[in-house]
Scaffold this motif. Structure first.
Motif, short mmCIF file in Angstrom:
data_model
loop_
_atom_site.label_atom_id
_atom_site.label_comp_id
_atom_site.label_asym_id
_atom_site.label_seq_id
_atom_site.Cartn_x
_atom_site.Cartn_y
_atom_site.Cartn_z
N SER A 1 -16.82 11.35 -1.79
CA SER A 1 -15.44 11.39 -1.30
C SER A 1 -14.89 9.98 -1.10
O SER A 1 -13.73 9.70 -1.45
CB SER A 1 -15.36 12.19 0.00
N LYS A 2 -15.72 9.09 -0.55
CA LYS A 2 -15.26 7.73 -0.29
C LYS A 2 -15.03 6.96 -1.59
O LYS A 2 -14.02 6.27 -1.75
CB LYS A 2 -16.28 6.99 0.58
N LEU A 3 -15.96 7.08 -2.53
CA LEU A 3 -15.82 6.39 -3.81
C LEU A 3 -14.59 6.88 -4.56
O LEU A 3 -13.80 6.10 -5.09
CB LEU A 3 -17.07 6.58 -4.66
N THR A 4 -14.42 8.20 -4.60
CA THR A 4 -13.31 8.78 -5.35
C THR A 4 -11.97 8.44 -4.73
O THR A 4 -11.04 8.00 -5.43
CB THR A 4 -13.46 10.31 -5.44
N THR A 5 -11.84 8.63 -3.43
CA THR A 5 -10.54 8.36 -2.80
C THR A 5 -10.18 6.88 -2.83
O THR A 5 -9.00 6.52 -2.93
CB THR A 5 -10.53 8.86 -1.34
N THR A 6 -11.19 6.01 -2.76
CA THR A 6 -10.91 4.57 -2.84
C THR A 6 -10.37 4.20 -4.21
O THR A 6 -9.39 3.45 -4.33
CB THR A 6 -12.18 3.76 -2.54
N ILE A 7 -10.99 4.74 -5.27
CA ILE A 7 -10.51 4.47 -6.63
C ILE A 7 -9.11 5.03 -6.82
O ILE A 7 -8.20 4.34 -7.30
CB ILE A 7 -11.47 5.08 -7.67
N VAL A 8 -8.92 6.28 -6.44
CA VAL A 8 -7.62 6.94 -6.66
C VAL A 8 -6.51 6.24 -5.88
O VAL A 8 -5.43 5.98 -6.42
CB VAL A 8 -7.70 8.43 -6.25
N SER A 9 -6.75 5.93 -4.61
CA SER A 9 -5.69 5.32 -3.80
C SER A 9 -5.38 3.90 -4.25
O SER A 9 -4.21 3.50 -4.30
CB SER A 9 -6.10 5.33 -2.32
N THR A 10 -6.42 3.14 -4.59
CA THR A 10 -6.20 1.76 -5.06
C THR A 10 -5.45 1.76 -6.38
O THR A 10 -4.49 0.99 -6.57
CB THR A 10 -7.53 1.01 -5.22
N PHE A 11 -5.86 2.63 -7.30
CA PHE A 11 -5.18 2.71 -8.60
C PHE A 11 -3.72 3.15 -8.41
O PHE A 11 -2.81 2.55 -8.99
CB PHE A 11 -5.91 3.69 -9.52
N SER A 12 -3.50 4.19 -7.62
CA SER A 12 -2.15 4.71 -7.41
C SER A 12 -1.23 3.65 -6.79
O SER A 12 -0.06 3.54 -7.17
CB SER A 12 -2.19 5.95 -6.51
N SER A 13 -1.78 2.90 -5.84
CA SER A 13 -0.98 1.86 -5.19
C SER A 13 -0.53 0.80 -6.18
O SER A 13 0.65 0.41 -6.21
CB SER A 13 -1.79 1.22 -4.06
N TYR A 14 -1.47 0.32 -6.99
CA TYR A 14 -1.12 -0.70 -7.97
C TYR A 14 -0.21 -0.14 -9.06
O TYR A 14 0.69 -0.84 -9.55
CB TYR A 14 -2.39 -1.29 -8.59
N TYR A 15 -0.44 1.09 -9.44
CA TYR A 15 0.39 1.72 -10.48
C TYR A 15 1.86 1.75 -10.03
O TYR A 15 2.76 1.39 -10.78
CB TYR A 15 -0.11 3.13 -10.77
N THR A 16 2.07 2.17 -8.79
CA THR A 16 3.43 2.23 -8.24
C THR A 16 4.01 0.83 -8.04
O THR A 16 5.18 0.57 -8.35
CB THR A 16 3.43 2.99 -6.91
N PHE A 17 3.17 -0.08 -7.53
CA PHE A 17 3.61 -1.45 -7.28
C PHE A 17 4.02 -2.16 -8.57
O PHE A 17 5.01 -2.91 -8.61
CB PHE A 17 2.49 -2.22 -6.59
N LEU A 18 3.27 -1.92 -9.65
CA LEU A 18 3.51 -2.62 -10.92
C LEU A 18 4.54 -1.92 -11.81
O LEU A 18 4.94 -2.47 -12.84
CB LEU A 18 2.19 -2.76 -11.69
N TRP A 19 4.96 -0.72 -11.43
CA TRP A 19 5.90 0.04 -12.26
C TRP A 19 7.13 -0.78 -12.66
O TRP A 19 7.51 -0.81 -13.85
CB TRP A 19 6.32 1.32 -11.54
N PRO A 20 7.82 -1.47 -11.74
CA PRO A 20 9.03 -2.21 -12.11
C PRO A 20 8.77 -3.30 -13.15
O PRO A 20 9.69 -3.68 -13.89
CB PRO A 20 9.50 -2.82 -10.79
N THR A 21 7.54 -3.80 -13.22
CA THR A 21 7.22 -4.85 -14.20
C THR A 21 7.28 -4.30 -15.62
O THR A 21 7.74 -5.00 -16.54
CB THR A 21 5.80 -5.41 -13.94
N TYR A 22 6.87 -3.06 -15.81
CA TYR A 22 6.80 -2.47 -17.14
C TYR A 22 7.96 -1.52 -17.44
O TYR A 22 8.25 -1.24 -18.61
CB TYR A 22 5.46 -1.74 -17.31
N PHE A 23 8.63 -1.05 -16.38
CA PHE A 23 9.80 -0.19 -16.56
C PHE A 23 10.94 -0.70 -15.68
O PHE A 23 11.37 -0.02 -14.74
CB PHE A 23 9.45 1.26 -16.20
N PRO A 24 11.42 -1.92 -15.96
CA PRO A 24 12.44 -2.54 -15.09
C PRO A 24 13.75 -1.77 -15.04
O PRO A 24 14.49 -1.88 -14.05
CB PRO A 24 12.63 -3.92 -15.72
N ASN A 25 14.05 -1.01 -16.07
CA ASN A 25 15.31 -0.28 -16.12
C ASN A 25 15.16 1.20 -15.80
O ASN A 25 16.10 1.98 -15.99
CB ASN A 25 15.95 -0.43 -17.51
N SER A 26 13.97 1.59 -15.32
CA SER A 26 13.72 3.00 -14.99
C SER A 26 13.06 3.09 -13.63
O SER A 26 11.84 3.27 -13.53
CB SER A 26 12.83 3.65 -16.06
#
Length: 285
Positions: free
Chosen positions: A87-112
């Motif tokens: 549970s700890k390994l999975t949630t750490t990967i999922v939450s870290t990935f999701s956070s960066y994915y959302t944070f980096l979204w404007p870099t790759y989709f600046p107009n969306s």
């Protein structure tokens, strides 16, 4: 922590420690947005950027492989992060990935700009006992990448360039094999699938490398995956334990190593022979 009469509820927590001396793969899957079909290079770059960030933050990871909206993250057999709790390994990967994915979204989709439903990912942790099992898992995901991409490339060519509706295109491809799809792409749309970008056909492989591009020579060239030699496994079935000093030294080495993203064949032996440190669980030889 102070004891209380309510503390008994901790007894309801179930142990979820993963089997020792096994590779642990945490695979995450996302929910698709309205990306360009059949492949949206912006979305691929975003997935890779988020995965690279996860690799940099979690030094215990030795390898990752991504395609479309999924990514597999690999912990070495000797990993003891979070006492190997699934549970700890999975949630750490999922939450870290999701956070960066959302944070980096404007870099790759600046107009969306993001709007609900926001990106979300689920995950699972699976143990693989041997090096060969791990290689077979990675091969499975890369074969799946090729099969799905060939189908999607053909399907969307028929819809976007062939003026077919999606239901008709799906029906037309129902009984086709790989050779048929290649022929449809080339004869009808002038597309040579072999010339498609490798990132679409092979997915993305991320690993650590402090070799400064100096790869060990290949010991032999084979066209088919070979079995892992017994000497590469633990002969007694027991892991090779490192001292605390060695563990800390290796951890620092991994943090300093380059994080490399490639789009190459990992099914054949060449990938593994040129990068032996991956199966060894180190940042480099």
């Amino acid at each position: 922590m102070a004891n209380s009469k309510y503390e008994y509820v901790r007894a309801f927590e179930q142990p979820d420690v993963l089997l020792k001396n096994t590779w642990v793969v945490v695979r995450i899957d996302g929910r698709q947005h309205n990306f360009v079909k059949p492949n949206d290079i912006r979305a691929i770059h975003l997935m890779n950027a988020a995965a690279e960030a996860v690799m940099r933050e979690i030094s215990e990871l030795v390898l990752a492989y991504g395609v479309s909206d999924e990514y597999s993250f690999v912990f070495h057999k000797n990993c003891e992060l979070f006492e190997r709790r699934a549970s700890k390994l999975t949630t750490t990967i999922v939450s870290t990935f999701s956070s960066y994915y959302t944070f980096l979204w404007p870099t790759y989709f600046p107009n969306s700009p993001l709007t609900p439903p926001l990106p979300s990912f689920d995950g699972r942790a699976v143990c693989y006992p041997s090096d060969q099992n791990l290689r077979d898992y990675m091969s499975w995901r890369q074969v799946d990448c090729h099969i799905n991409n060939l189908y999607n490339t053909t399907f969307w060519a028929m819809v976007q360039q062939g003026d077919m509706d999606q239901k008709s295109a799906e029906q037309a491809l129902k009984t086709t094999v790989s050779k048929d799809k290649h022929e449809i792409l080339f004869s009808r749309f002038g597309i040579n699938y072999n010339n498609e970008p490798e990132v679409y056909k092979k997915g993305s492989i991320i690993y650590r490398d402090n070799q400064k591009n100096q790869k060990p020579p290949i010991t032999k060239a084979t066209s088919k995956p070979s079995k892992i030699a017994k000497s590469e496994e633990y002969p007694t079935g027991a892991p090779k334990h490192l001292s605390k000093t060695q563990i800390e030294k290796e951890k620092k080495k991994r943090k300093k190593a380059r994080v490399v993203i490639e789009h190459v064949d990992l099914i054949r032996d060449e990938f593994w022979e040129r990068r032996p440190w991956i199966l060894k669980g180190t940042a480099g030889v």
